[in-house]
Design a protein around this motif. Structure first.
Motif, mmCIF file in Angstrom:
data_model
loop_
_atom_site.group_PDB
_atom_site.id
_atom_site.type_symbol
_atom_site.label_atom_id
_atom_site.label_comp_id
_atom_site.label_asym_id
_atom_site.label_seq_id
_atom_site.Cartn_x
_atom_site.Cartn_y
_atom_site.Cartn_z
ATOM 1 N N LEU A 192 39.353 -9.185 -1.805
ATOM 2 C CA LEU A 192 38.545 -10.080 -2.455
ATOM 3 C C LEU A 192 38.543 -9.677 -3.765
ATOM 4 O O LEU A 192 38.289 -8.683 -4.170
ATOM 5 C CB LEU A 192 37.109 -9.958 -1.956
ATOM 6 C CG LEU A 192 36.702 -10.673 -0.264
ATOM 7 C CD1 LEU A 192 35.434 -10.477 -0.213
ATOM 8 C CD2 LEU A 192 37.249 -12.218 -0.591
ATOM 9 N N ARG A 193 39.013 -10.510 -4.726
ATOM 10 C CA ARG A 193 39.131 -10.249 -6.218
ATOM 11 C C ARG A 193 37.806 -10.817 -6.825
ATOM 12 O O ARG A 193 37.453 -11.626 -7.005
ATOM 13 C CB ARG A 193 40.224 -11.103 -6.815
ATOM 14 C CG ARG A 193 41.653 -10.537 -6.375
ATOM 15 C CD ARG A 193 42.578 -11.378 -6.935
ATOM 16 N NE ARG A 193 44.069 -10.743 -6.606
ATOM 17 C CZ ARG A 193 45.216 -11.281 -6.670
ATOM 18 N NH1 ARG A 193 45.252 -12.524 -7.331
ATOM 19 N NH2 ARG A 193 46.403 -10.822 -6.313
ATOM 20 N N PHE A 194 37.014 -9.526 -6.882
ATOM 21 C CA PHE A 194 35.704 -9.966 -7.529
ATOM 22 C C PHE A 194 35.728 -10.219 -8.964
ATOM 23 O O PHE A 194 36.346 -9.594 -9.666
ATOM 24 C CB PHE A 194 34.702 -8.518 -7.393
ATOM 25 C CG PHE A 194 34.040 -8.619 -5.885
ATOM 26 C CD1 PHE A 194 33.288 -9.319 -5.221
ATOM 27 C CD2 PHE A 194 35.038 -7.525 -5.211
ATOM 28 C CE1 PHE A 194 33.038 -9.017 -4.013
ATOM 29 C CE2 PHE A 194 34.581 -7.076 -3.826
ATOM 30 C CZ PHE A 194 33.758 -7.842 -3.032
ATOM 31 N N PHE A 195 34.843 -11.039 -9.431
ATOM 32 C CA PHE A 195 34.559 -11.439 -10.802
ATOM 33 C C PHE A 195 33.139 -11.099 -11.219
ATOM 34 O O PHE A 195 32.092 -11.534 -10.846
ATOM 35 C CB PHE A 195 35.022 -13.061 -11.189
ATOM 36 C CG PHE A 195 36.371 -13.459 -10.908
ATOM 37 C CD1 PHE A 195 36.999 -13.735 -12.179
ATOM 38 C CD2 PHE A 195 36.893 -13.302 -9.708
ATOM 39 C CE1 PHE A 195 38.382 -14.105 -12.086
ATOM 40 C CE2 PHE A 195 38.370 -13.742 -9.856
ATOM 41 C CZ PHE A 195 39.108 -14.252 -11.011
ATOM 42 N N THR A 196 32.929 -10.015 -12.346
ATOM 43 C CA THR A 196 31.947 -9.637 -12.765
ATOM 44 C C THR A 196 30.612 -10.209 -12.177
ATOM 45 O O THR A 196 29.772 -10.949 -12.585
ATOM 46 C CB THR A 196 31.760 -10.336 -14.337
ATOM 47 O OG1 THR A 196 33.032 -10.112 -15.028
ATOM 48 C CG2 THR A 196 30.780 -9.616 -15.230
ATOM 49 N N VAL A 197 30.225 -9.149 -11.292
ATOM 50 C CA VAL A 197 28.994 -9.248 -10.314
ATOM 51 C C VAL A 197 27.854 -8.806 -10.909
ATOM 52 O O VAL A 197 27.993 -7.768 -11.829
ATOM 53 C CB VAL A 197 29.063 -8.459 -9.054
ATOM 54 C CG1 VAL A 197 28.193 -8.890 -8.179
ATOM 55 C CG2 VAL A 197 30.641 -8.949 -8.380
ATOM 56 N N TYR A 198 26.800 -9.367 -10.880
ATOM 57 C CA TYR A 198 25.466 -8.957 -11.722
ATOM 58 C C TYR A 198 24.180 -9.366 -10.916
ATOM 59 O O TYR A 198 24.440 -9.954 -9.767
ATOM 60 C CB TYR A 198 25.117 -9.622 -13.038
ATOM 61 C CG TYR A 198 24.795 -10.950 -13.166
ATOM 62 C CD1 TYR A 198 23.586 -11.487 -13.326
ATOM 63 C CD2 TYR A 198 25.755 -11.966 -12.646
ATOM 64 C CE1 TYR A 198 22.893 -12.896 -13.200
ATOM 65 C CE2 TYR A 198 25.128 -13.342 -12.729
ATOM 66 C CZ TYR A 198 23.978 -13.487 -12.658
ATOM 67 O OH TYR A 198 23.605 -15.082 -12.709
ATOM 68 N N GLY A 202 21.589 -3.591 -9.808
ATOM 69 C CA GLY A 202 23.061 -3.541 -10.103
ATOM 70 C C GLY A 202 23.692 -2.064 -11.058
ATOM 71 O O GLY A 202 22.672 -1.298 -10.961
ATOM 72 N N ARG A 203 24.615 -2.100 -11.400
ATOM 73 C CA ARG A 203 25.099 -0.893 -12.059
ATOM 74 C C ARG A 203 24.699 -0.693 -13.450
ATOM 75 O O ARG A 203 25.170 -1.713 -14.412
ATOM 76 C CB ARG A 203 26.986 -0.947 -11.964
ATOM 77 C CG ARG A 203 27.381 -0.809 -10.604
ATOM 78 C CD ARG A 203 28.685 -0.637 -10.524
ATOM 79 N NE ARG A 203 29.490 -0.514 -11.721
ATOM 80 C CZ ARG A 203 30.759 -1.246 -12.021
ATOM 81 N NH1 ARG A 203 31.197 -1.828 -11.013
ATOM 82 N NH2 ARG A 203 31.293 -1.044 -13.242
ATOM 83 N N PRO A 204 24.423 0.397 -13.820
ATOM 84 C CA PRO A 204 24.035 0.648 -15.115
ATOM 85 C C PRO A 204 24.991 0.711 -16.333
ATOM 86 O O PRO A 204 24.796 0.639 -17.280
ATOM 87 C CB PRO A 204 23.430 2.017 -15.062
ATOM 88 C CG PRO A 204 22.682 2.315 -13.797
ATOM 89 C CD PRO A 204 23.732 1.371 -12.700
#
Length: 339
Positions: A192-198, A202-204
């Motif tokens: 799965l090619r993830f696109f900018t997850v928010y 989330g990640r700092p």
């Protein structure tokens, strides 16, 4: 046996989720458990970002019936193989990786160990697992390189042979390793090619998260690419729905596929900042910076293949997603930046 009994039997086998203390792994594990799955989560709990946030995510999961956790590094091939065999794992969602494009420039060997060796460990464990059903693993939109966005999203048929960062190169390498293992050993795989997850939890190190911390602290934010970059921001709940849809629809034995998983509505960095300012009720002081090494100008997912397979439809618009994130942030951290 009825289809309902089939479903119950299938769910009795645990799902292994690597990177379970991470942003996506935490959300996915919760959703799997909510639908009656048993989840074995592993994570090495490294200090790439706030260990306290990872610990809080794990605390959430440990309170759920059906979740077990083991602190383990995916590069430990013998440990991974033993775990998969001892627990009779037949489905794996492999999310653990060393993240970060800019970090890869100064710490390249972290990516060799976690991303390449780690992925190989999961491939070897999968091929030796009796009755193995499906390996779903995290790739990245970064494999497309710095291509013009144009009027259409990036499609899976594009060559993806010109990565502009080591992180992207390792992710593309993982795809190629998976393709060879599927052909050699016959077990189904989906990248799965993830696109900018928010979103919440989330990640700092992600821009929207670090901008929130700095704005609330009264600090200026650094806007790279002079705000001209665009990203296909995808809310965490939509991502999890897509992962589960893919997991439930494996390809044929011996097949390996890659699928985009994104929002298909790219947003400019300036627009994202304006939306975040509205959610915070505060205006940011901005310092414009040039593009950084390894960054790409834009990302834009064509998700038609995932939609055709699973009915995937992103639901959460950026305005609502950032409001939810800000609400979580203030609840978790207050109005102070994390340590």
């Amino acid at each position: 046996m009825t289809s309902k009994q089939d479903d119950l039997k299938a769910k009795s086998d645990p799902v292994l989720v690597t990177g379970a203390a991470g942003f996506i792994g935490h959300a996915l594990s919760r959703k799997l458990i909510e639908r009656g799955e048993h989840v074995i989560g592993i994570d090495n709990l490294n200090d790439y970002y706030d260990p306290g946030l990872k610990a809080a995510r794990l605390d959430n999961l440990r309170g759920l019936r059906g979740f077990r956790f083991a602190e383990m590094d995916v590069s430990d091939n013998e440990g991974i193989l033993k775990l998969v065999q001892d627990e009779a794992v037949k489905r794996i969602v492999h999310l653990a990786a060393q993240a970060g494009v800019r970090y890869s420039i100064e710490n390249p060997f972290a990516y060799q160990k976690s991303n390449l060796q780690g992925h190989l460990s999961l491939l070897e464990a999968s091929r030796h697992a009796p009755g193995f059903q499906h390996l779903v693993y995290a790739s990245s939109s970064s494999v497309y390189g710095d291509k013009p966005m144009g009027g259409k999203g990036f499609t899976e048929e594009e060559p993806a042979m010109d990565p502009v960062s080591l992180y992207a190169a390792t992710k593309r390498s993982c795809e190629l390793m998976s393709a060879s293992y599927a052909r050699l050993y016959g077990f189904p795989q989906t990248g799965l090619r993830f696109f900018t997850v928010y979103g919440p939890w989330g990640r700092p190190d992600m821009a929207y998260f670090s901008f929130t911390r700095k704005i609330l602290a009264g600090e200026a934010i650094e806007v790279y690419g002079e705000g001209k970059m665009a990203r296909d921001f995808t809310y965490i709940d939509d991502i999890v729905d897509g992962i589960i849809g893919a997991l439930d629809n494996p390809p044929q034995p011996g097949d390996h596929r890659v699928l985009n998983i994104g929002d298909s509505r790219p947003v400019g960095l300036k627009e994202m900042i304006e939306t975040l300012e509205q959610a915070l009720g505060m205006e940011a002081r901005k310092i414009m910076r040039p593009m950084q090494p390894g960054d790409v100008t834009a990302t834009y997912a064509d998700v038609s293949k995932l939609h055709a397979l699973t009915g995937y439809e992103p639901k959460v618009m950026l305005e609502d997603g950032l409001k939810r994130f800000v609400s979580w942030y203030r609840d978790f951290y207050g109005n102070l930046p994390p340590e």
